[in-house]
Design an enzyme around this catalytic site. Sequence first.
Site, PDB file in Angstrom:
ATOM      1  N   GLY A  70       0.808  -1.210   0.000  1.00 49.86           N
ATOM      2  CA  GLY A  70       0.000   0.000   0.000  1.00 49.86           C
ATOM      3  C   GLY A  70       0.842   1.262   0.000  1.00 49.86           C
ATOM      4  N   GLN A 182      -7.597  -0.303   3.314  1.00 51.22           N
ATOM      5  CA  GLN A 182      -8.454  -0.954   4.322  1.00 51.22           C
ATOM      6  C   GLN A 182      -9.792  -1.388   3.730  1.00 51.22           C
ATOM      7  OE1 GLN A 182      -7.724  -1.886   7.371  1.00 51.22           O
ATOM      8  NE2 GLN A 182      -5.740  -0.893   7.544  1.00 51.22           N
ATOM      9  N   HIS A 204      -1.692  -7.720   2.265  1.00 46.76           N
ATOM     10  CA  HIS A 204      -1.729  -8.311   3.607  1.00 46.76           C
ATOM     11  C   HIS A 204      -2.945  -7.888   4.415  1.00 46.76           C
ATOM     12  CE1 HIS A 204       0.025  -4.988   6.272  1.00 46.76           C
ATOM     13  NE2 HIS A 204       0.265  -4.503   5.069  1.00 46.76           N
ATOM     14  N   THR A 242      12.471  -6.808 -10.992  1.00 43.08           N
ATOM     15  CA  THR A 242      11.880  -8.134 -11.239  1.00 43.08           C
ATOM     16  C   THR A 242      10.718  -8.370 -10.279  1.00 43.08           C
ATOM     17  OG1 THR A 242      13.988  -8.955 -12.017  1.00 43.08           O
ATOM     18  CG2 THR A 242      12.390 -10.624 -11.334  1.00 43.08           C
ATOM     19  N   CYS A 330       0.879   1.133  11.948  1.00 40.93           N
ATOM     20  CA  CYS A 330       1.992   1.878  11.366  1.00 40.93           C
ATOM     21  C   CYS A 330       2.407   3.055  12.239  1.00 40.93           C
ATOM     22  CB  CYS A 330       1.629   2.351   9.972  1.00 40.93           C
ATOM     23  SG  CYS A 330       1.016   1.023   8.955  1.00 40.93           S
TER      24      CYS A 330
HETATM   25  N1  PLP Z   1      -2.866   2.915   3.730  1.00 40.35           N
HETATM   26  C1  PLP Z   1      -3.635   2.511   4.745  1.00 40.35           C
HETATM   27  C2  PLP Z   1      -4.985   3.090   4.913  1.00 40.35           C
HETATM   28  C3  PLP Z   1      -3.176   1.534   5.639  1.00 40.35           C
HETATM   29  O1  PLP Z   1      -3.942   1.128   6.648  1.00 40.35           O
HETATM   30  C4  PLP Z   1      -1.870   1.004   5.455  1.00 40.35           C
HETATM   31  C5  PLP Z   1      -1.314   0.016   6.415  1.00 40.35           C
HETATM   32  O2  PLP Z   1      -1.778  -0.160   7.508  1.00 40.35           O
HETATM   33  C6  PLP Z   1      -1.117   1.461   4.354  1.00 40.35           C
HETATM   34  C7  PLP Z   1      -1.640   2.419   3.524  1.00 40.35           C
HETATM   35  C8  PLP Z   1       0.248   0.905   4.086  1.00 40.35           C
HETATM   36  O3  PLP Z   1       0.142  -0.336   3.444  1.00 40.35           O
HETATM   37  P1  PLP Z   1       1.396  -1.361   3.447  1.00 40.35           P
HETATM   38  O4  PLP Z   1       1.503  -1.871   4.846  1.00 40.35           O
HETATM   39  O5  PLP Z   1       0.996  -2.419   2.474  1.00 40.35           O
HETATM   40  O6  PLP Z   1       2.574  -0.586   3.006  1.00 40.35           O
END
Ligand code: PLP
Length: 387
Positions: A70, A182, A204, A242, A330
Amino acid sequence: MIYLDHAATTSVLPCAFEAMKPWLDGSMIGNPSSIHSVGKQASVAIEDARAKVARLINASPEEVIFTSGGTEADNLAIMGMYSYLLRQKNPGVLISEIEHHAVLNFKNYLPINGVRTATIPVNPDGVVSLDFIDTVMRNLNDRYDFVSVMLANNETGVIQPIREIYELCYEYNILLHTDAVQAVGHMPVDVNALGVDFLSLSGHKFGAPHGVGALYVRRGVMSALSGRNRGGGQERGKRAGTENIAAIVGLGAAAEWTAEHISLDILFYQCLKDVFVETLHTELGEEVKINGSGQILPNILNITIPGVQSEALLLMMDADDVCISAASACSAGSPKPSHVLTAMGISEEDANCTVRISFGRTNKCEEVIDAAKLLAKNVKRIRKMYH
Ligand code: PLP
């Protein structure tokens, strides 16, 4: 262990695991860029996964670019349009206040690189202000070229009015990106119904492994997007390097499964959430303060328990073998209260007494009831200790 942190990461679907296995155990090899038959089978596997991801969001396969997740999809949408932005007169980007940091951090980065930014506020329900967007877009002296608003928030689960934002963007000829990381897997997502030009998703969060995702780019906009990596011409020059075949194949399998099962999954998550709230309410003997209102993802519950520090509560729940979250994974570990909650007008004190519980397809109803009882028990213990 009771795992109620599926919005941080959910488990890999058995079908995704099975699809990936041959690419990991040595029975399938091949670099998709090689022109021999073994390379060809790798490129066929990638195109099959691309078609499945496209089908899940009602896009065409050529509108899907695979990324490492993401964060990279969000970055590619914004930085990939940077050259386009610089070609505009006094370029500007609108970003909502509740974005994930993968988007939000551009609020400060873009202005030092010649692009104005403005922040879209949210109302106390956790929904972005359409009035603000409308007013800003009407001011043609300071026009904006690109808008980024997430489809559903990662902390509250509140679903944003993307179609309405698209209608405003269309009127003023502005590009629209939505971070649907999400949302995908937890609500129907249709790029054409939403009207977006760019959409980010991440494996994921819905049954594929970590480290794989995709950016949808509307066909008419694709040529304006520049790849950020310098290297080979993979992903039609938009994402050199790749391809992570096993993970991409897993993403395709998870997307196919999700497309088939989403209606039932939504009912299941909502049922788990209702049972959790009801049990907690009964056990605590008080109303549960749920943050966000209107349309909310069925799998996310964000609650404030006044006077109960989320950090202490989380540790006690962990000791009881229950995993929940204080804020989005995060930003966990950051001492600051959640920017999402404070943007909604929630005090810092209450924001620090807020937890996110998120449900997944591996949860059982009984364990959700047990978790709610343990949460109530720990809330009572903390209140006794500190008051
Ligand atoms: N955007 C949102 C709304 C998310 O909740 C997250 C991860 O929690 C991300 C982006 C980041 O995605 P990734 O963990 O695949 O980098």
